[in-house]
Design an enzyme around this catalytic site. Structure first.
Site, PDB file in Angstrom:
ATOM      1  N   GLU A  45       0.889  -1.208   0.028  1.00 36.57           N
ATOM      2  CA  GLU A  45       0.141   0.057  -0.058  1.00 36.57           C
ATOM      3  C   GLU A  45       0.907   1.260  -0.114  1.00 36.57           C
ATOM      4  O   GLU A  45       1.842   1.355   0.894  1.00 36.57           O
ATOM      5  CB  GLU A  45      -0.800   0.014   1.190  1.00 36.57           C
ATOM      6  CG  GLU A  45      -1.991   1.135   1.526  1.00 36.57           C
ATOM      7  CD  GLU A  45      -2.618   1.149   2.631  1.00 36.57           C
ATOM      8  OE1 GLU A  45      -3.925   1.594   2.524  1.00 36.57           O
ATOM      9  OE2 GLU A  45      -2.055   0.993   3.542  1.00 36.57           O
ATOM     10  N   LYS A 127      -8.789   3.390  -2.706  1.00 35.35           N
ATOM     11  CA  LYS A 127      -9.438   2.669  -1.188  1.00 35.35           C
ATOM     12  C   LYS A 127     -11.016   3.440  -1.111  1.00 35.35           C
ATOM     13  O   LYS A 127     -10.772   4.760  -1.185  1.00 35.35           O
ATOM     14  CB  LYS A 127      -8.392   2.940  -0.073  1.00 35.35           C
ATOM     15  CG  LYS A 127      -8.783   2.312   1.017  1.00 35.35           C
ATOM     16  CD  LYS A 127      -7.425   2.727   1.960  1.00 35.35           C
ATOM     17  CE  LYS A 127      -7.727   2.086   3.407  1.00 35.35           C
ATOM     18  NZ  LYS A 127      -6.524   2.011   4.307  1.00 35.35           N
ATOM     19  N   CYS A 161      -5.168  -2.611   2.732  1.00 39.21           N
ATOM     20  CA  CYS A 161      -5.142  -2.485   4.203  1.00 39.21           C
ATOM     21  C   CYS A 161      -6.324  -3.170   4.914  1.00 39.21           C
ATOM     22  O   CYS A 161      -6.725  -3.918   4.602  1.00 39.21           O
ATOM     23  CB  CYS A 161      -4.690  -1.058   4.676  1.00 39.21           C
ATOM     24  SG  CYS A 161      -4.039  -0.953   6.327  1.00 39.21           S
TER      25      CYS A 161
END
Length: 336
Positions: A45, A127, A161
């Protein structure tokens, strides 16, 4: 997925807040993966330009100089740096799933960029919801970021994540017959003595569970916090207790949740390799397919909006008349 595929999973530290140097390191790792016979490589990430650990260490006002620098060093997709990466993918014949901070106009997004072995963009995602203090700097994705991509090497998907702690988002991915999933993590170096929720045990388990729940291969690349990053960000003992060097816990899991590669030490840079056998997908799906034969849609179902939601939608050109106004605003009627 028809043929076995050798994959590479990154565990390394970026050149923190240095876009060009991290692009150099990205290409070096791609070259290493290709030389080892890998057909796909996965990065952590916000690999470019590194995860913004400073957001967790002090007040927003203290962070402003670093926030400005982070903006400047984030990756623009239509840029020389991005073209260097896609050109390298084409030259090496390598699929790439790259975690990066996307700079789009004046906003940042936690992004993942999927590139094929011809250097073409397969997909770009963001995200959906930045986590906790990340929301002071990053924007959000939309339903278009919860999708898989059919490619010659398999059906690819990716999340970042703590998206792996979102049951509904995960189910939306499972339902698209995802075969190879990239679970990108930043490093497990933060608040080690304060909470297990940010540590390797919980989050590595989330990646493993994703593999078993979705019956897919999971590549979980993970960055490392370098001593240089500690020196830059931690100017007190208190901050050094909150963020520590290391934290690398990259893994590769099979669709039954098994380990497919031996983990590296948390301070060790390198690539994990595994060969993914498509037969393992069939064996796992026979036992439990949560969006197929093992589902109960008469009891529980997911409502999912996969459409992009831009801030501005251009209306079609229409003649200015009472009829056109009524078409656009049915609650308004004008007399002529």
């Amino acid at each position: 997925m028809k043929e076995p595929l050798k994959v590479a999973c990154v565990q390394a530290a970026p050149v923190f807040l240095d876009l060009d140097a991290t692009v150099d390191k990205t290409i070096t790792l791609m070259e290493q993966a290709a030389a080892a016979g890998a057909g796909l490589i996965a990065f952590p990430e916000t690999w470019i330009p590194g995860y913004p650990w400073f957001l967790w260490l002090d007040a927003p006002a203290w962070n402003m100089p670093l926030v400005q620098r982070y903006h400047q060093q984030s990756l623009v997709l239509d840029s020389v740096q991005a073209r260097r990466i896609s050109d390298a993918a084409r030259h090496l014949g390598l699929y790439v799933v790259l975690g990066y901070s996307e700079r789009n106009k004046a906003s940042l997004y936690i992004g993942q960029w999927i590139i094929d072995d011809h250097g073409e963009t397969v997909g770009v995602r963001r995200k959906l919801k930045a986590t906790h203090v990340e929301r002071t700097m990053f924007g959000e994705g939309d339903g278009a970021s919860l999708r898989t991509f059919e490619t010659p090497v398999g059906v690819l998907g990716a999340l970042c994540c703590w998206e792996h702690l979102q049951p509904l988002s995960k189910y939306a991915m499972y339902a698209q017959n995802e075969q190879i999933h990239v679970a990108a993590w930043p490093s497990f170096s933060l608040y080690r003595n304060a909470t297990s929720a940010l540590g390797p045990e919980v989050n590595t388990a989330a990646s493993r569970v994703y593999a078993a729940e979705g019956q897919c291969f999971v590549l979980a690349p993970c960055a490392i916090v370098s001593p240089e990053m500690i020196e830059m960000l931690c100017d007190s003992d208190a901050k050094r207790s909150l963020l520590q060097a290391g934290g690398g816990h990259a893994r590769i899991f099979g669709p039954d949740g098994s380990d497919l590669a031996t983990p590296l030490g948390e301070h060790e840079e390198g690539l994990l390799y595994a060969t993914l056998d498509p037969a393992a997908l069939t064996l796992a799906k026979v036992a439990a397919d949560p969006a197929g034969h093992y589902s109960r849609p008469d009891v529980t179902r997911l409502m999912f909006n996969p459409n992009p939601t831009p801030c501005v939608v251009d209306l079609p050109d229409l003649p200015i008349s009472s009829e056109s106004i009524e078409l656009l605003r049915p609650d308004i009627a004008l007399e002529v």
